[in-house]
Design a protein around this motif. Structure first.
Motif, mmCIF file in Angstrom:
data_model
loop_
_atom_site.group_PDB
_atom_site.id
_atom_site.type_symbol
_atom_site.label_atom_id
_atom_site.label_comp_id
_atom_site.label_asym_id
_atom_site.label_seq_id
_atom_site.Cartn_x
_atom_site.Cartn_y
_atom_site.Cartn_z
ATOM 1 N N PRO A 18 16.012 41.488 65.208
ATOM 2 C CA PRO A 18 16.461 41.481 66.823
ATOM 3 C C PRO A 18 17.807 42.026 66.875
ATOM 4 C CG PRO A 18 16.468 39.287 65.678
ATOM 5 C CD PRO A 18 15.965 40.094 64.597
ATOM 6 N N LEU A 19 17.941 42.806 68.149
ATOM 7 C CA LEU A 19 19.071 43.219 68.483
ATOM 8 C C LEU A 19 19.855 42.185 69.375
ATOM 9 C CD1 LEU A 19 20.806 45.754 68.874
ATOM 10 C CD2 LEU A 19 19.651 46.274 70.949
ATOM 11 N N MET A 20 20.929 41.303 68.642
ATOM 12 C CA MET A 20 21.432 40.211 69.237
ATOM 13 C C MET A 20 22.918 40.487 68.895
ATOM 14 S SD MET A 20 20.178 37.277 66.642
ATOM 15 C CE MET A 20 20.163 37.698 64.876
ATOM 16 N N PRO A 21 23.918 39.848 70.060
ATOM 17 C CA PRO A 21 25.039 40.079 70.038
ATOM 18 C C PRO A 21 25.595 38.781 68.821
ATOM 19 C CG PRO A 21 24.427 38.975 71.997
ATOM 20 C CD PRO A 21 23.068 39.556 71.095
ATOM 21 N N PRO A 22 26.833 38.933 68.494
ATOM 22 C CA PRO A 22 27.607 37.818 67.859
ATOM 23 C C PRO A 22 27.440 36.386 68.529
ATOM 24 C CG PRO A 22 28.814 39.539 67.705
ATOM 25 C CD PRO A 22 27.878 39.923 68.828
ATOM 26 N N PHE A 23 27.418 35.477 67.736
ATOM 27 C CA PHE A 23 27.612 33.989 68.321
ATOM 28 C C PHE A 23 25.948 33.535 68.397
ATOM 29 C CE2 PHE A 23 31.669 35.114 69.132
ATOM 30 C CZ PHE A 23 31.789 36.026 70.143
ATOM 31 N N ARG A 60 40.515 33.287 62.509
ATOM 32 C CA ARG A 60 40.179 32.098 61.417
ATOM 33 C C ARG A 60 38.846 31.840 61.321
ATOM 34 N NH1 ARG A 60 43.208 27.184 63.041
ATOM 35 N NH2 ARG A 60 42.215 26.320 61.085
ATOM 36 N N GLY A 61 38.071 32.256 62.435
ATOM 37 C CA GLY A 61 36.473 32.057 62.444
ATOM 38 C C GLY A 61 36.023 31.881 63.918
ATOM 39 N N THR A 62 34.865 31.069 63.927
ATOM 40 C CA THR A 62 34.289 30.903 65.476
ATOM 41 C C THR A 62 34.626 29.674 65.710
ATOM 42 O OG1 THR A 62 32.501 32.494 64.856
ATOM 43 C CG2 THR A 62 31.898 30.995 66.612
ATOM 44 N N LYS A 63 35.140 29.344 67.022
ATOM 45 C CA LYS A 63 35.414 28.047 67.748
ATOM 46 C C LYS A 63 34.148 27.898 68.517
ATOM 47 C CE LYS A 63 39.609 27.204 68.797
ATOM 48 N NZ LYS A 63 40.905 27.359 69.654
ATOM 49 N N VAL A 64 33.450 26.580 68.217
ATOM 50 C CA VAL A 64 32.462 26.113 68.720
ATOM 51 C C VAL A 64 32.857 24.934 69.773
ATOM 52 C CG1 VAL A 64 29.949 25.401 68.696
ATOM 53 C CG2 VAL A 64 31.012 27.337 67.105
ATOM 54 N N GLU A 77 35.380 20.087 69.364
ATOM 55 C CA GLU A 77 35.728 21.439 68.975
ATOM 56 C C GLU A 77 35.746 21.752 67.563
ATOM 57 O OE1 GLU A 77 39.928 23.612 69.419
ATOM 58 O OE2 GLU A 77 38.973 23.278 71.315
ATOM 59 N N VAL A 78 34.949 22.748 67.325
ATOM 60 C CA VAL A 78 34.789 22.825 65.528
ATOM 61 C C VAL A 78 35.011 24.446 65.206
ATOM 62 C CG1 VAL A 78 33.069 22.780 63.778
ATOM 63 C CG2 VAL A 78 32.936 21.085 65.454
ATOM 64 N N LEU A 79 35.862 24.497 64.180
ATOM 65 C CA LEU A 79 36.248 25.979 63.799
ATOM 66 C C LEU A 79 35.111 26.277 62.658
ATOM 67 C CD1 LEU A 79 37.796 28.534 64.398
ATOM 68 C CD2 LEU A 79 39.260 27.478 62.523
ATOM 69 N N VAL A 80 34.301 27.032 62.646
ATOM 70 C CA VAL A 80 33.179 27.693 61.789
ATOM 71 C C VAL A 80 34.033 28.632 60.805
ATOM 72 C CG1 VAL A 80 31.090 28.606 61.164
ATOM 73 C CG2 VAL A 80 31.255 27.126 63.092
ATOM 74 N N PRO A 81 34.460 28.374 59.747
ATOM 75 C CA PRO A 81 35.313 29.447 59.141
ATOM 76 C C PRO A 81 34.681 30.766 58.785
ATOM 77 C CG PRO A 81 35.075 27.265 57.930
ATOM 78 C CD PRO A 81 34.041 27.104 58.792
ATOM 79 N N ALA A 82 35.544 31.699 59.174
ATOM 80 C CA ALA A 82 35.002 33.001 58.951
ATOM 81 C C ALA A 82 34.688 33.600 57.611
ATOM 82 C CB ALA A 82 36.114 34.038 59.784
ATOM 83 N N VAL A 83 33.606 34.174 57.439
ATOM 84 C CA VAL A 83 33.486 34.725 56.041
ATOM 85 C C VAL A 83 33.561 36.138 56.450
ATOM 86 C CG1 VAL A 83 31.667 35.074 54.368
ATOM 87 C CG2 VAL A 83 31.860 33.127 55.385
ATOM 88 N N GLU A 84 34.576 36.767 55.720
ATOM 89 C CA GLU A 84 34.898 38.295 55.656
ATOM 90 C C GLU A 84 34.587 38.809 54.474
ATOM 91 O OE1 GLU A 84 38.762 38.974 57.821
ATOM 92 O OE2 GLU A 84 38.040 37.889 59.465
ATOM 93 N N VAL A 85 34.241 40.091 54.489
ATOM 94 C CA VAL A 85 34.218 40.947 53.206
ATOM 95 C C VAL A 85 34.932 42.355 53.363
ATOM 96 C CG1 VAL A 85 32.200 39.737 52.407
ATOM 97 C CG2 VAL A 85 31.764 41.752 53.851
ATOM 98 N N ARG A 110 33.420 40.671 59.490
ATOM 99 C CA ARG A 110 32.985 39.459 59.834
ATOM 100 C C ARG A 110 31.533 39.287 59.803
ATOM 101 N NH1 ARG A 110 36.311 35.457 63.445
ATOM 102 N NH2 ARG A 110 37.857 36.076 62.140
ATOM 103 N N ILE A 111 31.036 38.253 58.597
ATOM 104 C CA ILE A 111 29.581 37.953 58.622
ATOM 105 C C ILE A 111 29.198 37.193 59.812
ATOM 106 C CG2 ILE A 111 27.832 37.234 57.341
ATOM 107 C CD1 ILE A 111 29.204 38.350 54.726
ATOM 108 N N GLN A 112 28.138 37.579 60.491
ATOM 109 C CA GLN A 112 27.664 36.567 61.528
ATOM 110 C C GLN A 112 26.399 36.062 60.935
ATOM 111 O OE1 GLN A 112 28.832 35.837 64.527
ATOM 112 N NE2 GLN A 112 30.567 37.024 63.887
#
Length: 740
Positions: A18-23, A60-64, A77-85, A110-112
């Motif tokens: 699917p063509l979908m944006p981040p989050f 630092r990541g995605t704030k939800v 308010e949760v910070l989902v840690p970013a996974v970066e490569v 950053r991996i989504q």
């Protein structure tokens, strides 16, 4: 030769993700299970929370952001840690479904999401640790580029039973329902049996659902789901708000919607608000598409009682293949928006007929077809505002090839009557109109009809767009007839729409015409109305290539008729793009000169047609002006004794590169006299026209005349030109070419 081993040289088959944006995982409305921050009854408890606003990407990541669904309405308010490569080798995107992301070696990503198909959704990180939010900076790329362990498939092989684990103490079924609430029906089916209370409870919480063939696993799941099973699934999706899908799963979508309606039939209000379609894909090869089609379940049988969807507000993205929806009889009293292409008037009309608060209907139809669509909605009762009182927009009112001005006008007038009789009075906030070519006086009647619709149905500040359609046979030819400014139908006080429509037609015109008709002989074309003048002053012909004076079809000017002088031409701006001028009417002397005065300083071609007098020809050339450069002037057949060879030494003529002329010799003129006239004419033209490179005279006459002409030009006519002759059937061609 060395083998190529870089990732960009390999071919990877993207399975139409699917063509979908981040989050996407954390979209608004997603429900998750959280542990309360405060103790309740002496201990922290599991609570259900819903994502209530768009997540934020930070360094630092995605704030939800979430809020507890019930109880204390605690906020989280949760910070989902970013996974970066960091990408170790270059990758170049290839064709295929979805949006692929090209990556250079050393790019930080950053991996989504990591998909079991071997593809990863990522977002590029800039060197300053901020995220690159441009549209081409996120997309799918092969998972092996991440250097991470392979992603596990969420489905269970058919020959292996799923593993089961005992839930922790205090972790009841309702907690498990919340925990698994974010999983799709396909993912739940891979873990739980169909009658599992946890599976059914998780589905019960879904507010958003997607039914498509975006991945191989989705394609298999939905193609193997019978309509009856989809209907049962819909009955459990009682909290559904948004449903998305593509054409390959239309049958399942219809069954889910109708099951959802059945599941909520005892509730006072509905929940489903939006149905969105995408074109999707049904497979990676034509073979798989044919196989998929054979496995596709049949259309669900019609229900005895048509379902009611009291909260459904929008159906968008529908195309021709979705028109089966019109046959389901859905009752949608709250329907506000329908965006579709390719549906017929009866299908679209039937689909929207139950709405009582319609605001937007998309599509492209003729005026009479739009009228047929909206006639499915009942008229307003006496003293009532009407069901279309909130209508803000309909799609494009089309003009199609072969549709006459009269039919176009009748269709628009019928549409206006349908709209107003159903309460649409000054409610439309936008209107998109294709107008027919403005050629002939009846074209104005078409504009007057649309103008009346605008005044009756549109708000004063409505956004109106106007495009002009080309000639019905020659698709690239947009003609604009200047004689329409003398139409009796031009309003004395043109509205903004009327002005805009004529301006739009002028901008698109590739051919400017003045068409002479009986009207020009009976009306004072030398004194146009002030309204016509006000419009003419504003016109720009940005694409016009040809400028033509001609007679109307079937018009035979009476003997001695004067040449009309349409002074409306004086009020036009200079033409900037016209390169060809054609005078094709014997009455075109005056109008031809007026148009010549508007031509640009570089003209490629001037054509003087048969019947145009020598005075008219001279007037046109003088109208072009001494500062103009003309590539070629061609004069159609004229009498040798009509003065066609006279007057070429005028100081007001433009410079001309080539001249071609057809001369007929009257029967009463002797051969030697004709030859002397031609010799003298050649001498006058080559000695008087600036920048002339060649002159060609084609003389039509008797054999004696032709012989006399050949003999007359044997002796030198000009020091600067070489004379040559060539015999043709019934004529002799004399060419004077400038010496180099």
């Amino acid at each position: 030769m060395a083998a190529v081993s870089s990732a960009s040289a390999c071919h990877f088959n993207l399975p139409h993700l699917p063509l979908m944006p981040p989050f996407t995982r954390y979209r608004e409305g997603t429900r998750v299970l959280m542990v309360s921050k405060t103790k309740r009854e002496g201990k922290h408890k599991w609570v259900t929370a819903v994502v209530d606003r768009r997540p934020e990407e930070t360094s630092r990541g995605t704030k939800v952001h979430m809020t507890e669904v019930a109880g204390c309405r605690e906020r989280f308010e949760v910070l989902v840690p970013a996974v970066e490569v960091t990408i170790a080798e270059e990758w170049t995107a290839e064709g295929g479904g979805g949006q692929q992301l090209s990556l250079a070696e050393g790019t930080r990503v950053r991996i989504q999401e990591r998909h079991s198909s071997g593809w990863t959704l990522g977002l590029i990180v800039r060197p300053d640790d901020t995220l690159d939010n441009r549209p081409d900076s996120w997309g799918w790329f092969p998972d092996f580029l991440t250097g991470l362990p392979p992603s596990r498939d969420t489905t269970t092989p058919p020959n292996k039973k799923p593993k089961t684990h005992k839930a922790p103490d205090g972790f009841a079924d309702d907690h498990q329902v919340s925990l698994f609430g974010f999983m799709t029906p396909r993912e739940l089916s891979a873990i739980f049996p169909h009658r599992s209370p946890i599976r059914n409870g998780a589905v019960h919480q879904h507010t958003h659902a997607t039914i498509d063939a975006a991945t191989d696993a989705d394609r298999r799941f939905w193609s193997q789901t019978a309509s009856e099973a989809a209907l049962k699934l819909g009955r459990r999706l009682v909290n559904l708000i948004t449903l998305k899908g593509d054409v390959s799963c239309l049958d399942n979508m219809m069954a889910v919607v109708e099951g959802h309606a059945a599941g909520r039939q005892h509730k006072s209000e509905g929940s489903l608000e939006t149905i969105t379609f995408s074109t999707g894909s049904t497979g990676n090869t034509s073979i798989s598409r044919r196989a998929e089609k054979r496995q596709r379940p049949p259309t669900p049988p019609l229900l005895t009682e048509p379902p009611t969807l009291p909260s459904l507000k929008a159906v968008t993205g529908a195309v021709r293949h979705h028109s089966d929806l019109a046959n389901r009889g859905w009752r949608m009293p709250s329907l506000e928006t329908v965006e579709q292409t390719g549906w017929g008037p009866d299908e679209l009309g039937s689909f929207i007929s139950s709405s009582r608060c319609l605001q937007r209907v998309g599509g492209q139809l003729w005026g009479k077809q739009w009228a047929a669509v909206l006639e499915h909605i009942p008229k307003a009762a006496a003293g009532q505002p009407g069901p279309l009182r909130q209508l803000q927009s309909i799609g494009m009112i089309e003009h199609r090839d072969g549709q006459t001005h009269q039919r176009y006008q009748a269709g628009v007038e019928r549409l206006k009557d349908v709209l107003t009789s159903r309460g649409c009075r000054k409610s439309l906030k936008e209107l998109h109109v294709q107008i027919p070519p403005l050629y002939g006086h009846t074209a104005i009647d078409s504009l007057v009809a649309v103008d009346s619709l605008v005044k009756e149905c549109c708000t004063p500040d409505a956004r109106i767009t106007v495009t002009s359609t080309p000639h019905p046979v020659i698709s690239r030819l947009h003609r604009f007839d200047l004689s329409l400014f003398y139409s009796d139908a031009i309003p004395s006080h043109p509205s903004p729409f009327f002005m805009m429509a004529i301006q739009a037609a002028a901008r698109e015109a590739t051919q400017i015409n003045y068409v002479i008709s009986q009207h020009d002989l009976t009306h004072p074309v030398d004194s146009p109305s002030q309204a016509a003048i006000d419009i003419a002053k504003t016109l720009t012909f940005d694409k016009a290539e040809r400028v033509i004076v001609r007679n109307a079809h079937g018009f035979d000017p009476p003997p001695g008729a004067p040449s009309p002088q349409p002074t409306i031409i004086n009020h036009l701006q200079q033409f900037l793009t016209g390169t060809e001028l054609y005078i094709c009417s014997a009455l075109g002397d005056s109008s031809g000169r007026l148009l010549a005065e508007k031509m640009p300083r570089m003209v490629e071609w001037v054509w003087i047609g048969r019947g145009v007098s020598s005075g008219g020809m001279i007037g046109v050339l003088e109208g072009l002006g001494a500062g103009t450069e003309v590539g070629s002037v061609n004069v159609d057949e004229v009498s040798l004794t009509g003065g066609a060879l006279d007057g070429w030494r005028s100081d007001g003529f433009p410079s001309i590169g080539r001249i071609g002329m057809h001369l007929s010799v009257p029967d009463g003129l002797g051969a030697s006299a004709a030859a002397e006239l031609i010799r003298g004419g050649i001498s006058s033209i080559v000695g008087g026209v600036r920048s002339l490179r060649s002159l060609t005279l084609t003389v039509h006459g008797s054999e004696a005349v032709r012989d006399a002409v050949r003999e007359a030009v044997r002796t030198e006519v000009s020091d600067n030109f070489t004379i040559g002759t060539r015999s043709q059937w019934g004529s002799v061609e004399v060419t004077a070419t400038r010496r180099s």
